[in-house]
Write an enzyme that holds these catalytic residues in place. Structure first.
Site, PDB file in Angstrom:
ATOM      1  CE  LYS A   1      -3.721  -2.475   2.307  1.00 45.30           C
ATOM      2  NZ  LYS A   1      -4.540  -2.630   3.533  1.00 45.30           N
TER       3      LYS A   1
ATOM      4  CE  LYS B   1      -4.574  -9.824  -0.335  1.00 44.25           C
ATOM      5  NZ  LYS B   1      -4.146  -9.771   1.077  1.00 44.25           N
TER       6      LYS B   1
ATOM      7  CD  GLU C   1      -6.342 -12.713   2.827  1.00 42.78           C
ATOM      8  OE1 GLU C   1      -5.779 -11.605   2.720  1.00 42.78           O
ATOM      9  OE2 GLU C   1      -7.389 -13.019   2.216  1.00 42.78           O
TER      10      GLU C   1
ATOM     11  CG  ASP D   1      -7.000 -10.758   6.508  1.00 40.55           C
ATOM     12  OD1 ASP D   1      -6.320  -9.753   6.774  1.00 40.55           O
ATOM     13  OD2 ASP D   1      -8.004 -10.742   5.776  1.00 40.55           O
TER      14      ASP D   1
END
Length: 271
Positions: A126, A158, A188, A209
């Protein structure tokens, strides 16, 4: 990184700094001092040197190193160069250093919150497009660690990868058949059933997560050292100590780079 500096100059200086060029002879020199206007961790000194290298004739004296903790009023560096150099590159130089120092400062706060544990603070992807290398450099200056640099250097499976192929087991199998064993595979997970499946599939790292601390405690017990453990999702500075105390190997924090408050630095002429 040189192309980032070129882009910054192109958007700021373009055909020339018309204010400065109208006032100062090209050869007239001065010294400018950069100081910290608030406490924080400095980052970007190496980038400042690269910026000045692009401008030409100058000398620079540094009082601190990237990664040092500064107090308000501390000197960072001084630059002796033509007025035209100092004024034309001031904003570009400060833009890079203030953003990087803001990231380093925020990272330092998160790292302090893990003291006494084995947990390492990780960054994420990010980042501002184009600035990832600098953002992640600043994380290291703050005492954090870099996760993958991009999609090319580590596998992270993911939810959308797993949904597309039907299961964690199938996703890991497809990756293992395609890529060298030296490539780390992270999966994940959001519940204990997924954690168990990721373990059976042979994941190197299991991401927990958006789990509660109680659920993470159960997951860590289930994993029992058979894979590295990363906690992610809603990892605020206030929550970090309790999560780190659970015994996770890593905590990833998007806020290190996606919500940056620049560190306040100033540049002023001293002679």
């Amino acid at each position: 990184m040189a192309h980032l500096i070129d882009l910054a100059f192109e958007e700021d200086i373009a055909q020339g700094d018309i204010s400065t060029q109208s006032i100062f002879p090209a050869q007239e020199r001065a010294t400018a001092l950069i100081t910290a206007k608030e406490e924080g961790v400095i980052s970007g000194i190496a980038i400042a040197r690269m910026i000045l290298d692009k401008m030409g004739d100058y000398s620079m004296e540094t009082y601190v190193q990237d990664g040092d903790l500064l107090k308000k009023g501390d000197k960072v560096l001084s630059i002796t160069a033509p007025y035209t150099t100092l004024l034309s590159c001031e904003r570009t130089l400060l833009n890079f250093m203030q953003r990087m120092s803001g990231i380093a400062t925020q990272t330092h706060r998160y790292v302090l919150a893990t003291e006494g544990t084995k947990t390492r603070i990780l960054d994420t992807r990010k980042t501002v497009p184009g600035l990832r290398l600098l953002d992640k450099m600043a994380v290291r200056h703050g005492g954090g660690h870099n996760h993958r640099m991009g999609l090319y250097d580590m596998v992270m499976l993911k939810d959308n990868h797993i949904k597309a192929v039907g299961s964690i087991t199938e996703a890991v199998k497809m990756v293992r058949q395609t890529l060298p064993l030296s490539i780390k595979v992270e999966v994940e997970t959001t519940n204990l059933q997924e954690v168990e499946e990721a373990l059976r599939a042979g994941a190197d790292i299991i991401m927990l997560d958006n789990m509660s601390n109680d659920l993470m405690t159960q997951a860590i017990s289930l994993i029992d050292g058979r894979a590295a453990v990363e906690a992610s999702g809603n990892m605020t500075l206030e929550r970090i100590p309790s999560v780190a105390s659970l015994g996770v190997d890593y905590i990833s924090v998007g806020a290190l780079t996606h919500s940056v408050k620049a560190l306040d630095l100033s540049m002023n002429f001293v002679k």
